[in-house]
Scaffold this active site. Structure first.
Site, PDB file in Angstrom:
ATOM      1  N   LEU A 125     -22.459  10.953 -19.132  1.00 54.57           N
ATOM      2  CA  LEU A 125     -21.242  11.026 -19.668  1.00 54.57           C
ATOM      3  C   LEU A 125     -21.436   8.886 -20.634  1.00 54.57           C
ATOM      4  O   LEU A 125     -21.196   8.738 -21.440  1.00 54.57           O
ATOM      5  CB  LEU A 125     -20.096  11.017 -19.760  1.00 54.57           C
ATOM      6  CG  LEU A 125     -18.892  10.960 -20.341  1.00 54.57           C
ATOM      7  CD1 LEU A 125     -18.243  11.518 -21.129  1.00 54.57           C
ATOM      8  CD2 LEU A 125     -17.260  10.809 -19.394  1.00 54.57           C
ATOM      9  N   SER A 132     -15.299   2.668 -18.903  1.00 53.17           N
ATOM     10  CA  SER A 132     -14.550   3.926 -19.065  1.00 53.17           C
ATOM     11  C   SER A 132     -13.394   3.853 -19.689  1.00 53.17           C
ATOM     12  O   SER A 132     -12.446   4.979 -20.271  1.00 53.17           O
ATOM     13  CB  SER A 132     -13.060   2.426 -18.580  1.00 53.17           C
ATOM     14  OG  SER A 132     -13.452   2.269 -16.807  1.00 53.17           O
ATOM     15  N   ILE A 337     -13.626  -4.403  13.225  1.00 54.75           N
ATOM     16  CA  ILE A 337     -13.737  -4.454  15.334  1.00 54.75           C
ATOM     17  C   ILE A 337     -15.153  -4.260  15.627  1.00 54.75           C
ATOM     18  O   ILE A 337     -15.441  -4.759  16.752  1.00 54.75           O
ATOM     19  CB  ILE A 337     -12.989  -2.690  15.156  1.00 54.75           C
ATOM     20  CG1 ILE A 337     -11.869  -2.056  14.597  1.00 54.75           C
ATOM     21  CG2 ILE A 337     -13.703  -1.771  16.435  1.00 54.75           C
ATOM     22  CD1 ILE A 337     -11.261  -1.222  14.602  1.00 54.75           C
ATOM     23  N   GLY A 339     -17.298  -6.186  14.751  1.00 58.84           N
ATOM     24  CA  GLY A 339     -17.367  -7.635  14.912  1.00 58.84           C
ATOM     25  C   GLY A 339     -19.076  -7.961  14.116  1.00 58.84           C
ATOM     26  O   GLY A 339     -19.233  -7.685  13.372  1.00 58.84           O
ATOM     27  N   GLU A 363     -16.215   7.598 -11.123  1.00 57.41           N
ATOM     28  CA  GLU A 363     -15.508   9.061 -12.687  1.00 57.41           C
ATOM     29  C   GLU A 363     -14.083   8.735 -12.409  1.00 57.41           C
ATOM     30  O   GLU A 363     -13.285   9.577 -11.995  1.00 57.41           O
ATOM     31  CB  GLU A 363     -15.362  10.623 -10.853  1.00 57.41           C
ATOM     32  CG  GLU A 363     -16.672  11.171 -10.896  1.00 57.41           C
ATOM     33  CD  GLU A 363     -16.240  12.826 -10.079  1.00 57.41           C
ATOM     34  OE1 GLU A 363     -15.713  12.969 -10.099  1.00 57.41           O
ATOM     35  OE2 GLU A 363     -17.504  13.309  -9.716  1.00 57.41           O
ATOM     36  N   THR A 365     -12.769   4.310 -12.627  1.00 54.41           N
ATOM     37  CA  THR A 365     -12.033   3.043 -11.939  1.00 54.41           C
ATOM     38  C   THR A 365     -10.679   3.693 -11.672  1.00 54.41           C
ATOM     39  O   THR A 365     -10.158   4.117 -12.172  1.00 54.41           O
ATOM     40  CB  THR A 365     -11.967   2.257 -12.005  1.00 54.41           C
ATOM     41  OG1 THR A 365     -11.202   2.243 -13.128  1.00 54.41           O
ATOM     42  CG2 THR A 365     -13.757   1.970 -12.975  1.00 54.41           C
ATOM     43  N   SER A 366     -10.361   2.602 -10.313  1.00 53.06           N
ATOM     44  CA  SER A 366      -8.811   2.854  -9.955  1.00 53.06           C
ATOM     45  C   SER A 366      -8.066   2.701 -10.834  1.00 53.06           C
ATOM     46  O   SER A 366      -6.683   2.875 -10.900  1.00 53.06           O
ATOM     47  CB  SER A 366      -8.821   2.424  -8.275  1.00 53.06           C
ATOM     48  OG  SER A 366      -9.510   2.819  -7.335  1.00 53.06           O
TER      49      SER A 366
END
Length: 385
Positions: A125, A132, A337, A339, A363, A365-366
């Site tokens: 697509l 977008s 965590i 480091g 698929e 964007t936010s």
């Protein structure tokens, strides 16, 4: 409400987890460094029925639903997101587009070999000027007698180099905008059709992402998929299911990052005790776990609605949006965590950190997910971009 998985669903989860641990985990960094995974993995995935998990048995599929599909994608992604992404794009996008909108003849010809894993599928697509805003499609398809002639290029196509069949969107009537875009089935080996540049990516490196190019590519008139001019509208419907799989991908990646962070926190000692004994680390772990569980149940809700054949555009977008952003946060905390060790490739946190970002981009964007959710809430229907 009963949130308990069935015995069959639990068995599927265990089976895919054992497969991922035994067949995928030993090779994760090898495939990542080479930006490729071994060709002999696909037949093994096919034996598990993962290439046709959501399609009826009459078409060679496993005859299962979106709950089972989400479970499988999650368990693959927990070990290697690249493999999960390859399976997801094959199922949700390419094969599902043919199954959902193809003629019976098209279903009979293409779905069984795809569902049985005899060939991979890809779905095209996106274009350089149509991300977008998929309405910016410039690839054209012109009818000439009993053929369509395609010209143009697509980008960011998962499985582009490996696929035996491609579902591609092309402009058939520029005057009609979104309603002038149609879908076509293009087989590998068709003159004028070829994969282009393979992308060198931040993460998901073992997943093939590439251009596909059409240069005077002639396909039979019978390879029009769905009605002329409805390719874009159908794509939006296909993305509803695709976003469930990307939500599951995010959940799996987040779970994998959490698992390695939890393990490390119980092994790493500083100031004479494990870092898991420090409240700062405990709070990180608690928040990570809470957000993963919330993302998981949003994903399962969307999958349940899809299985019930109920509208789920809003729910699939919410699941995809939240799970993707949770995955990014959890992977970030996993590195923290660890480091300094979270910054090197000897530990898995580094790879999860690179892989998760695609979940907030691919698929939709936010930002697009928030747009769709808002339009659903305000009664404006599906997105136009």
């Amino acid at each position: 409400m009963d949130f308990k998985l069935t015995d069959e669903q639990e068995q599927l989860r265990r089976t895919v987890r054992e497969f991922a641990e035994g067949e995928i985990r030993p090779h994760v960094m090898e495939w990542d460094e080479a930006a490729h995974f071994a060709d002999d993995l696909a037949p093994k995935l096919a034996e598990l029925g993962l290439f046709g998990i959501i399609f009826p048995e009459k078409y060679g599929g496993a005859g299962l639903g979106y709950i089972e599909y989400a479970l499988a994608i999650e368990e693959l992604a927990r070990v290697d997101g690249s493999v999960a992404l390859m399976v997801a794009a094959h199922n949700s996008l390419c094969t599902n587009h043919i199954y959902s909108f193809g003629t019976e003849a098209q279903r009979q010809k293409y779905v069984p070999p795809l569902a049985q894993g005899k060939m991979l599928g890809c779905w095209s697509l996106t274009e350089p000027e149509a991300g977008s805003d998929a309405g910016g499609t410039r690839t054209t398809a012109v009818r000439q007698g009993d053929q369509w002639v395609l010209n143009g290029a697509k980008t960011f196509t998962t499985n582009g180099h490996q696929a035996g069949v491609c579902v591609a969107m092309a402009l058939t009537d520029p005057a009609k905008g979104h309603h002038g875009i149609s879908a076509f089935i293009v087989e590998k080996g068709t003159p004028g059709f070829r994969p282009g540049k393979k992308e060198n990516k931040l993460g998901m490196r073992a997943s093939d992402t590439s251009e596909v190019i059409f240069q005077d590519c002639r396909v039979p008139a019978g390879n029009l998929l769905g009605r002329e001019g409805e390719g874009f509208v159908n794509s939006l419907q296909i993305l509803d299911g695709g976003r469930i799989s990307i939500a599951a991908l995010g959940v799996g990646l987040a779970q994998g990052a959490f698992d390695c962070a939890l393990k490390y926190s119980q092994e790493r000692k500083q100031f004479g005790k494990t870092i898991a004994s420090f409240q700062a680390i405990q709070w990180k772990l608690a928040t990570m776990k809470m957000e993963i569980e919330a993302a998981r149940w949003l994903t399962y809700e969307a999958a349940w609605l899809a299985d019930a054949e109920r509208p789920h555009t809003k729910e699939s977008c919410m699941a995809k949006l939240y799970a993707g952003e949770v995955a990014v946060r959890v992977a970030n905390e996993a590195v923290q965590i660890h480091g300094g060790y979270g910054f090197i490739k000897d530990y898995p946190a580094e790879k999860f950190y690179r892989d998760v970002k695609i979940c907030t981009i691919g698929e939709g964007t936010s930002e697009i997910q928030r747009l769709v959710i808002a339009r659903q809430l305000l009664g404006k229907g599906q997105e136009r971009s």
